[in-house]
Design a protein around this motif. Structure first.
Motif, PDB file in Angstrom:
ATOM      1  N   VAL A   1      29.562  32.707   3.918  1.00 28.02           N
ATOM      2  CA  VAL A   1      30.701  33.230   3.162  1.00 28.02           C
ATOM      3  C   VAL A   1      31.248  34.478   3.841  1.00 28.02           C
ATOM      4  O   VAL A   1      30.608  35.073   4.712  1.00 28.02           O
ATOM      5  N   ARG A   2      32.418  34.864   3.427  1.00 25.60           N
ATOM      6  CA  ARG A   2      33.036  36.079   3.970  1.00 25.60           C
ATOM      7  C   ARG A   2      32.443  37.305   3.299  1.00 25.60           C
ATOM      8  O   ARG A   2      32.268  37.343   2.080  1.00 25.60           O
ATOM      9  N   GLY A   3      32.131  38.312   4.092  1.00 24.99           N
ATOM     10  CA  GLY A   3      31.597  39.552   3.560  1.00 24.99           C
ATOM     11  C   GLY A   3      32.643  40.313   2.766  1.00 24.99           C
ATOM     12  O   GLY A   3      33.853  40.187   3.008  1.00 24.99           O
ATOM     13  N   LYS A   4      32.171  41.096   1.819  1.00 22.91           N
ATOM     14  CA  LYS A   4      33.081  41.862   0.971  1.00 22.91           C
ATOM     15  C   LYS A   4      33.904  42.826   1.823  1.00 22.91           C
ATOM     16  O   LYS A   4      33.373  43.643   2.567  1.00 22.91           O
ATOM     17  N   GLY A   5      35.217  42.722   1.719  1.00 25.00           N
ATOM     18  CA  GLY A   5      36.108  43.612   2.460  1.00 25.00           C
ATOM     19  C   GLY A   5      36.365  43.207   3.893  1.00 25.00           C
ATOM     20  O   GLY A   5      37.128  43.861   4.602  1.00 25.00           O
ATOM     21  N   ALA A   6      35.747  42.108   4.353  1.00 26.96           N
ATOM     22  CA  ALA A   6      35.947  41.692   5.744  1.00 26.96           C
ATOM     23  C   ALA A   6      37.369  41.165   5.946  1.00 26.96           C
ATOM     24  O   ALA A   6      37.903  40.460   5.094  1.00 26.96           O
ATOM     25  N   ASN A   7      37.953  41.491   7.084  1.00 26.83           N
ATOM     26  CA  ASN A   7      39.327  41.097   7.392  1.00 26.83           C
ATOM     27  C   ASN A   7      39.424  40.729   8.869  1.00 26.83           C
ATOM     28  O   ASN A   7      39.024  41.523   9.722  1.00 26.83           O
ATOM     29  N   PRO A   8      39.942  39.548   9.196  1.00 25.15           N
ATOM     30  CA  PRO A   8      40.032  39.159  10.613  1.00 25.15           C
ATOM     31  C   PRO A   8      40.782  40.163  11.471  1.00 25.15           C
ATOM     32  O   PRO A   8      40.480  40.321  12.658  1.00 25.15           O
TER      33      PRO A   8
ATOM     34  N   VAL B   1      37.147  46.204  17.281  1.00 25.95           N
ATOM     35  CA  VAL B   1      35.723  46.128  17.628  1.00 25.95           C
ATOM     36  C   VAL B   1      35.571  46.110  19.148  1.00 25.95           C
ATOM     37  O   VAL B   1      36.144  45.264  19.834  1.00 25.95           O
ATOM     38  N   MET B   2      34.793  47.073  19.650  1.00 20.89           N
ATOM     39  CA  MET B   2      34.561  47.137  21.088  1.00 20.89           C
ATOM     40  C   MET B   2      33.531  46.096  21.529  1.00 20.89           C
ATOM     41  O   MET B   2      33.675  45.456  22.559  1.00 20.89           O
ATOM     42  N   SER B   3      32.471  45.931  20.740  1.00 19.16           N
ATOM     43  CA  SER B   3      31.434  44.943  21.064  1.00 19.16           C
ATOM     44  C   SER B   3      30.658  44.619  19.796  1.00 19.16           C
ATOM     45  O   SER B   3      30.615  45.412  18.859  1.00 19.16           O
ATOM     46  N   PHE B   4      30.047  43.457  19.785  1.00 15.40           N
ATOM     47  CA  PHE B   4      29.284  43.017  18.617  1.00 15.40           C
ATOM     48  C   PHE B   4      27.788  43.101  18.900  1.00 15.40           C
ATOM     49  O   PHE B   4      27.340  42.808  20.011  1.00 15.40           O
ATOM     50  N   GLY B   5      27.062  43.488  17.889  1.00 18.43           N
ATOM     51  CA  GLY B   5      25.611  43.420  17.949  1.00 18.43           C
ATOM     52  C   GLY B   5      25.133  42.287  17.070  1.00 18.43           C
ATOM     53  O   GLY B   5      25.908  41.494  16.563  1.00 18.43           O
ATOM     54  N   SER B   6      23.843  42.202  16.894  1.00 15.75           N
ATOM     55  CA  SER B   6      23.261  41.177  16.035  1.00 15.75           C
ATOM     56  C   SER B   6      22.236  41.825  15.126  1.00 15.75           C
ATOM     57  O   SER B   6      21.405  42.599  15.595  1.00 15.75           O
ATOM     58  N   PRO B   7      22.259  41.562  13.811  1.00 12.94           N
ATOM     59  CA  PRO B   7      23.187  40.664  13.140  1.00 12.94           C
ATOM     60  C   PRO B   7      24.576  41.268  13.004  1.00 12.94           C
ATOM     61  O   PRO B   7      24.748  42.475  13.124  1.00 12.94           O
ATOM     62  N   ILE B   8      25.550  40.428  12.753  1.00 13.53           N
ATOM     63  CA  ILE B   8      26.934  40.888  12.612  1.00 13.53           C
ATOM     64  C   ILE B   8      27.056  41.722  11.347  1.00 13.53           C
ATOM     65  O   ILE B   8      26.595  41.314  10.285  1.00 13.53           O
ATOM     66  N   PRO B   9      27.661  42.907  11.424  1.00 17.47           N
ATOM     67  CA  PRO B   9      27.838  43.734  10.221  1.00 17.47           C
ATOM     68  C   PRO B   9      28.620  42.990   9.144  1.00 17.47           C
ATOM     69  O   PRO B   9      29.457  42.131   9.437  1.00 17.47           O
ATOM     70  N   GLN B  10      28.339  43.303   7.890  1.00 14.49           N
ATOM     71  CA  GLN B  10      28.988  42.625   6.771  1.00 14.49           C
ATOM     72  C   GLN B  10      30.502  42.752   6.848  1.00 14.49           C
ATOM     73  O   GLN B  10      31.233  41.838   6.451  1.00 14.49           O
ATOM     74  N   ASP B  11      30.989  43.861   7.384  1.00 14.60           N
ATOM     75  CA  ASP B  11      32.433  44.073   7.477  1.00 14.60           C
ATOM     76  C   ASP B  11      33.110  43.046   8.381  1.00 14.60           C
ATOM     77  O   ASP B  11      34.322  42.838   8.289  1.00 14.60           O
ATOM     78  N   TYR B  12      32.365  42.418   9.272  1.00 16.22           N
ATOM     79  CA  TYR B  12      32.942  41.462  10.214  1.00 16.22           C
ATOM     80  C   TYR B  12      32.413  40.044   9.992  1.00 16.22           C
ATOM     81  O   TYR B  12      32.589  39.176  10.838  1.00 16.22           O
TER      82      TYR B  12
END
Length: 346
Positions: free
Chosen positions: A219-226, A232-243
């Motif tokens: 599901v989409r995280g609360k407040g997440a927006n494409p 975002v400069m780079s992604f880590g793991s796990p993906i933050p809820q915002d993304y």
């Protein structure tokens, strides 16, 4: 041989009669429902000697079966470890061929995460099947073969079924926490589903109903927006809820269809129950694309049906951590399961 028990439940065996130092270490680590006993940097002769020693010792204290892969021995986690002793927790029974079999899988709310676990006396005609060993055991929580160490929602359903029939009731569970429908359709858990289902078939078992409870991870995280991805400069793991943007209806439906198709390949006459799940671990915020996909698959496949609306079981003590069910919530979901499958069991 001396043993050292750490707070993380990882157990290390020191030999005492080979070379001193780190190369002496053999690690025994709990992973899912197995202890993995791994030899560390030993030469072939020493590995063989340890293999004989460990197999003899574990057999003597209750392990009657081992899986050996390369330099690792897999010991069933149904032999619990506590206070320095390995003890047997479950009693093996014969697998009945004429029983009513119920199978549950998905993510954590299909697994052993209900608190507290149920310690009531179980009906005599209720047993469980361990898909890893291909054997049946007395019914006791936590269930064998599923992730987690607590209770399971399906227990509440299974007790009602067992109390309303004279036939044996068999339960199998192989859910894994924090997993996506994509894992079950395309990656490692698709292999796990194959292993579990083929083992049931080889054991002469024929599941009547499968219960799928999954969706929280997709599901989409609360407040997440494409649009936030632009920053975002780079992604880590796990993906933050915002993304955490969630799966589309089409993506989820395509993946769940593969899970249903595989189940039907093994057991064409079985029924497949799909719970509506999209809000359990995201603060009660539903993600409609996942719910719509679940409902669509339930409506478009013969033998499939909506088993429950899990999203509605929220608040008022139904979930002890806003994600996993309390005994009260588990009983409510178990009752919904029973209502949806009771006519199928006749």
């Amino acid at each position: 041989m001396q043993s050292k028990f750490s707070g993380s439940q990882k157990i290390y065996f020191y030999t005492g009669w080979f070379d001193e130092g780190a190369n002496n270490l053999i690690a025994l680590t709990p992973v899912c429902n197995w202890y993995i006993l791994e030899f560390r940097k030993y030469k072939t002769v020493k590995k063989i000697a340890f293999l004989v020693l460990i197999l003899a010792g574990t057999f003597a204290i209750g392990y009657k079966s081992h899986n050996i892969v390369r330099n690792k021995i897999y010991l069933p986690l149904r032999r619990g470890i506590g206070r320095g002793m390995i003890y047997t927790k479950y009693t093996q029974v014969l697998c009945p061929k004429d029983g009513i079999m119920l199978v549950t899988f998905g993510q954590s709310n299909s697994s052993n995460f209900v608190r507290p676990l149920l310690t009531d006396l179980m009906p005599d005609n209720l047993i469980q099947y361990d898909w890893r060993l291909g054997k049946c055991y007395e019914y006791k929580e936590p269930l064998l073969g599923a992730h987690g160490k607590e209770g399971n929602v399906v227990t509440y359903t299974a007790i009602k079924i067992a109390n309303n029939t004279s036939r044996p009731v068999i339960v199998a569970s192989f859910g894994v926490a924090n997993t996506s429908v994509l894992d079950w359709a395309y990656t490692h858990l698709s292999y796990q589903q194959d292993i579990a289902l083929s083992g049931m078939r080889e054991s002469g078992l024929s599941p009547k109903v499968f219960l799928w409870h999954q969706g929280e991870s997709d599901v989409r995280g609360k407040g997440a927006n494409p649009d936030d991805l632009k920053n975002v400069m780079s992604f880590g793991s796990p993906i933050p809820q915002d993304y955490k943007l969630g799966l589309s209806k089409e993506s989820y439906a395509d993946a769940l269809q593969k899970v249903v198709n595989k189940t039907k390949e093994y057991f064409p006459e079985s029924h497949f129950g799909i719970a509506l799940v999209s809000a359990g671990c995201s603060g009660g915020n539903r993600w409609d694309p996942v719910r719509e996909a679940q409902r669509e698959i339930a409506e478009n496949n013969e033998g499939a049906f909506v088993s429950a609306d899990s999203d509605k079981i929220y608040g008022n003590g139904m979930r002890y951590d806003n994600c996993h069910f309390s005994s009260q919530g588990a009983q409510e979901l178990g009752n919904q399961y029973y209502s949806s499958i009771s006519t199928l069991l006749k």
